[in-house]
Design an enzyme around this catalytic site. Structure first.
Site, PDB file in Angstrom:
ATOM      1  N   HIS A 124      19.492  38.645 -16.016  1.00  0.00           N
ATOM      2  CA  HIS A 124      19.714  39.280 -14.713  1.00  0.00           C
ATOM      3  C   HIS A 124      18.439  39.965 -14.233  1.00  0.00           C
ATOM      4  O   HIS A 124      18.131  39.966 -13.044  1.00  0.00           O
ATOM      5  CB  HIS A 124      20.879  40.262 -14.777  1.00  0.00           C
ATOM      6  CG  HIS A 124      22.205  39.575 -14.709  1.00  0.00           C
ATOM      7  ND1 HIS A 124      22.794  39.225 -13.527  1.00  0.00           N
ATOM      8  CD2 HIS A 124      23.017  39.123 -15.688  1.00  0.00           C
ATOM      9  CE1 HIS A 124      23.931  38.595 -13.773  1.00  0.00           C
ATOM     10  NE2 HIS A 124      24.086  38.524 -15.078  1.00  0.00           N
ATOM     11  N   GLU A 125      17.686  40.537 -15.162  1.00  0.00           N
ATOM     12  CA  GLU A 125      16.451  41.205 -14.776  1.00  0.00           C
ATOM     13  C   GLU A 125      15.475  40.182 -14.185  1.00  0.00           C
ATOM     14  O   GLU A 125      14.867  40.428 -13.150  1.00  0.00           O
ATOM     15  CB  GLU A 125      15.818  41.894 -15.989  1.00  0.00           C
ATOM     16  CG  GLU A 125      14.542  42.650 -15.642  1.00  0.00           C
ATOM     17  CD  GLU A 125      14.063  43.556 -16.773  1.00  0.00           C
ATOM     18  OE1 GLU A 125      14.350  43.247 -17.946  1.00  0.00           O
ATOM     19  OE2 GLU A 125      13.399  44.570 -16.464  1.00  0.00           O
ATOM     20  N   ARG A 126      15.354  39.016 -14.840  1.00  0.00           N
ATOM     21  CA  ARG A 126      14.428  37.990 -14.352  1.00  0.00           C
ATOM     22  C   ARG A 126      14.892  37.431 -13.026  1.00  0.00           C
ATOM     23  O   ARG A 126      14.104  37.254 -12.101  1.00  0.00           O
ATOM     24  CB  ARG A 126      14.317  36.872 -15.379  1.00  0.00           C
ATOM     25  CG  ARG A 126      13.407  37.278 -16.496  1.00  0.00           C
ATOM     26  CD  ARG A 126      13.644  36.492 -17.764  1.00  0.00           C
ATOM     27  NE  ARG A 126      13.080  37.243 -18.875  1.00  0.00           N
ATOM     28  CZ  ARG A 126      13.446  37.109 -20.138  1.00  0.00           C
ATOM     29  NH1 ARG A 126      14.399  36.244 -20.458  1.00  0.00           N
ATOM     30  NH2 ARG A 126      12.884  37.823 -21.068  1.00  0.00           N
ATOM     31  N   THR A 169      21.393  40.783 -20.066  1.00  0.00           N
ATOM     32  CA  THR A 169      20.651  41.792 -19.299  1.00  0.00           C
ATOM     33  C   THR A 169      19.311  41.221 -18.835  1.00  0.00           C
ATOM     34  O   THR A 169      18.929  41.361 -17.673  1.00  0.00           O
ATOM     35  CB  THR A 169      20.393  43.043 -20.166  1.00  0.00           C
ATOM     36  OG1 THR A 169      21.603  43.409 -20.827  1.00  0.00           O
ATOM     37  CG2 THR A 169      19.889  44.203 -19.319  1.00  0.00           C
TER      38      THR A 169
END
Ligand SMILES: Cc1cc2nc3c(=O)[nH]c(=O)nc-3n(C[C@H](O)[C@H](O)[C@H](O)COP(=O)(O)OP(=O)(O)OC[C@H]3O[C@@H](n4cnc5c(N)ncnc54)[C@H](O)[C@@H]3O)c2cc1C
Lengths: 418, 380
Positions: A228-230, A225
């Protein structure tokens, strides 16, 4: 996979859109069509609403949508991270249950990682989940949870074993936010908006089948997660601005933006509004100020090269190299761009940059940039954490000395949370 | 090549070139050549061209070249910059060859380019004068018609390999003209009568500069003389191309400095641990990587923009040169700091790249100069 080229994809998607796009459709109805055809998320697997297209060709599809003014699938918020995590770690039941409603925008999601005692150190979570009978019972507090006030589902990191070292005692759950054991309390931010919340969980329930990954393997899922956020925080990030055209799908999209996504309406500002810099420089006449010209040029150079670097990373990914910690480079670059942009915006606007609301320039938007940008270098992992990640994972420099990973978590010194 | 990735052929070319240079040009050789007055070695230059054809890379096949583009030229520059190779590549293959391509007639290209492409002849471009301006309009050296030909009088300065080139492409103006009218290119052999060449004492000994005095030097026109502003445009185009090439060289040097500093930090022990384990070191290295990667993206994008004939190429080239200038010097400053005391010694190699970073920053205009060019194009 058959030979797809930019031209063949462009031809195929535009033919499909010409035959199917109809602004008179309801938003959910249209997005269901996108899910069925695979054109909403063409890089996803064929089996799950996609077309197995290389990531590098996704911009071609997006360009055709834009050219025809077609509305896309729901993309704003934590739902994108939820989808990526479920695609990577979920079983068929999870994918069946959640993915389509993510794409149609029917379900909103939130990310329940940070706690009062653990932010950068997310693996230090003390929210607990205990298996009682056939339910996981969750107790604890999360904080800075964006969008929790509108979320149907939460990505929850909780401790299931206190005798294991900290990373090994964590599990990852999908929690139903609409239940009596979950209380959401919005928190007012320095920019006056309240996107993030405190979330209190008191004997909240999670059925065992809503664990992602196995018990004790929650940290690996969390890492997916976060990566993907970065990666999503790089220079190619864009925000749904809506369209002013007529038609039911457009109207419903506008409503989605103004109501469901209302807590996110300052998000473009936190990236620094680079798009407004040159127009504002002309408007204010500061385009003729040699000092401002240099600053503007520095900013444009930084933001262009950040964009091109992100595109290089995507191209590498499209050639089959997996998503890796290089995502942290893009996030760090975005922080620099946002900070410098905020400085130049306020510099060009002079004393008027102090005024907000109706008294302010562009209804206070310029002032809002300055007070929103600090979020960029904190949310999704601080700049310092990104630098640690780049140094350790990309450059293979020695890891930080750890004092808390080789003993049972219950013996690790922690923040006292009242 | 696209703007965002290299083809597998290009990757392979880069790998071969990098291996060849690592093998053939140890820093010991850089140090030997930088102590010589010429600054490069004709035998090695011939060998490099016989083996890998670098000087011919972007010259069209009908003029004895290989007909590749700026993408490939950029790869050569980046690798030469990384290994800090002392060869007359920038002067001959980039500056002079592109000036001839941009302004020469068909017959002139057929005559002048093949020996440059083979590496047999070294050429350079002489445009800058004592004032140090990189603009054509600052030209004062005059070309006076005399008996069916021309002769040149005046001076040129900061000329890369100007004292060692076999052929000099000179930017001159007709007597009594100013601004961007009346400019023309001429060629002059390095041993022309009336030409005095003096190597300048320069802080960066790895790239030699010279001052040239022209005292009624007979010269051959290059390109049509009738077009009053043609030479100014051809010169501007040459400088745009040269800036992109130099930016690629600079990111190669910056990346090498970064890697060497990282290797040193991993090896050097203090307080019972590698200095690379200190967080301030890790964060500095993360910042260096980010900066160098951003500058690389710009340099690669700009090279591809030249090949694509992008409308925005002047601004993009300026962008690439500006960010390469800031990044290379900043990386060099960090690299010295990471080495500590040894970094300040003559024996340690870091200062060789540091000096190349500074000279490249100034060459063709510094970061502020290029930022202004960029903003003028994007915000006018
Ligand atoms: C707008 C916004 C939205 C957010 N949304 C969400 C969300 O939806 N879900 C969610 O779970 N969280 C969310 N967060 C929380 C965010 O992820 C954390 O705030 C962030 O990771 C930092 O944690 P912290 O606040 O506990 O600060 P701390 O971890 O206490 O950090 C304080 C300071 O110490 C530094 N520091 C900490 N550790 C190190 C280290 N190892 N080396 C060097 N320096 C260090 C940090 O860089 C920082 O400067 C959001 C935050 C913001 C601002």
């Amino acid at each position: 996979m058959s030979d797809v080229t930019e031209a063949s994809v462009r031809a195929e998607v535009s033919t499909w859109l010409a035959a199917n796009w109809n602004p008179a459709l309801g938003l959910v109805e249209w997005r269901n069509k996108l899910a069925e055809s695979g054109w909403g998320v063409p890089h996803w697997p064929k089996q799950w609403y996609g077309r197995d297209l290389p990531v590098g060709l996704v911009p071609v599809v997006e360009e055709e949508f834009k050219r025809l003014g077609a509305v896309g699938v729901a993309k704003v918020g934590i739902r994108v991270l939820a989808a990526a995590t479920i695609l990577a770690h979920g079983n068929d039941m999870h994918k069946e249950k959640f993915l389509r409603r993510i794409l149609t925008g029917e379900d909103a999601w939130c990310q329940l990682f940070s706690e009062p005692g653990s932010g950068s150190d997310a693996a230090g979570a003390v929210t607990r989940a205990d298996l009682r009978g056939n339910q996981w019972i969750v107790n604890g507090q999360k904080v800075w949870t964006s969008g929790a006030q509108k979320a149907h589902w939460g990505l929850l990191l909780a401790r299931t074993d206190w005798d294991k070292p900290k990373h090994a005692g964590l599990s990852y759950f999908i929690i139903d936010m609409h239940q009596p054991g979950v209380k959401v309390q919005p928190l007012k931010q320095m920019n006056g908006h309240a996107t993030f919340n405190q979330v209190f969980m008191t004997d909240a329930n999670v059925p065992p089948e809503l664990m992602l990954g196995r018990e004790g393997e929650g940290w690996a899922v969390t890492t997916t997660t976060l990566m993907h956020e970065r990666r999503g925080a790089d220079a190619l990030r864009s925000w749904a601005m809506g369209s002013d055209q007529m038609g039911r799908a457009y109207e419903e999209e506008r409503k989605e933006i103004s109501v469901d996504l209302a807590p996110y309406k300052w998000y473009p500002q936190r990236a620094g509004r680079v798009d407004l810099l040159l127009p504002r420089a002309r408007e204010t006449g500061s385009i003729d100020d040699p000092v401002i010209r240099q600053e503007l040029a520095k900013l444009l150079i930084m933001s262009k090269s950040a964009e091109w670097t992100a595109r290089r990373a995507r191209a590498a990914q499209a050639e089959g190299k997996p998503q890796g910690p290089e995502g942290s480079l893009g996030k760090l670059a975005s922080s620099h761009v946002a900070r410098l942009a905020a400085r130049i915006h306020t510099q060009m606007t002079g004393a008027n940059a102090l005024l907000t609301g109706a008294d302010g320039v562009m209804d206070g938007l310029i002032a809002e940039i300055l007070v929103s940008v600090p979020a960029t270098s904190i949310a999704g992992g601080t700049d310092e954490i990104q630098r640690n990640i780049i140094a350790e994972r990309v450059l293979k420099m020695p890891r930080e000395l750890a004092v808390d990973t080789n003993k049972p978590f219950r013996d690790v010194p922690r923040n006292i949370v009242s | 090549m696209s703007k965002f990735s290299f083809s597998s052929e290009q990757d392979e070319f880069r790998t071969n070139l990098r291996r060849y240079l690592a093998d053939q040009v140890p820093t010991r050789e850089v140090r030997r050549l930088m102590e010589t007055e010429t600054g490069w070695d004709r035998a090695f230059w011939r060998r490099l061209n016989d083996d890998l054809g670098v000087a011919a890379i972007h010259i069209p096949e009908q003029y004895g070249g290989h007909g590749f583009g700026f993408g490939e030229l950029g790869i050569v520059m980046e690798e030469l910059g990384r290994a800090l190779v002392c060869v007359p590549f920038l002067s001959s293959a980039v500056l002079a060859a592109n000036a001839i391509l941009n302004c020469g007639t068909e017959a002139e290209k057929r005559l002048l380019l093949p020996p440059i492409a083979s590496g047999e002849s070294i050429a350079t471009l002489a445009s800058t004068e004592d004032g140090g301006s990189w603009e054509a309009t600052a030209t004062t050296l005059t070309a006076t018609p005399s008996g069916g030909g021309f002769h040149l009088s005046g001076h040129k300065s900061f000329i890369v390999d100007g004292h060692s080139a076999d052929l000099i492409v000179v930017l001159a103006r007709a007597p009594g003209t100013s601004g961007d009218v009346g400019l023309s290119f001429f060629t002059v052999p390095g041993d022309a009568p009336g030409l005095t060449r003096r190597p300048l004492q320069s802080m960066d000994p790895t790239r030699k500069l010279a001052r040239l005095e022209f005292n009624v030097v007979p010269a051959t026109p290059l390109g049509p003389l009738t077009d009053s502003q043609g030479a100014a445009a051809a010169f501007a185009k040459t400088m745009t191309q040269a800036s992109v090439c130099l930016a690629n060289e600079m990111v190669g040097g910056a990346d090498r400095l970064r890697e060497d500093a990282l290797a040193y930090a991993m090896m050097r022990m203090q307080f019972g641990r590698a200095i690379a384990s200190f967080q301030s070191m890790k964060h500095k290295h993360a910042d260096m990587l980010l900066e160098v990667e951003l500058a690389k993206s710009a340099a690669y994008y700009a090279a591809a923009a030249l090949d694509d004939g992008d409308d925005d190429v002047i601004a993009i080239a300026a962008l690439a040169k500006a960010t390469a200038s800031d990044t290379y010097l900043q990386t060099a400053i960090h690299a010295i700091q990471i080495h500590g005391g040894i970094g300040f010694t003559w024996d340690n190699d870091t200062h060789l790249w540091f000096k190349r970073a500074k000279s490249s920053e100034v060459l063709f205009g510094d970061a502020a100069h290029h930022r202004e060019i960029m903003i003028r194009n994007w915000a006018a």
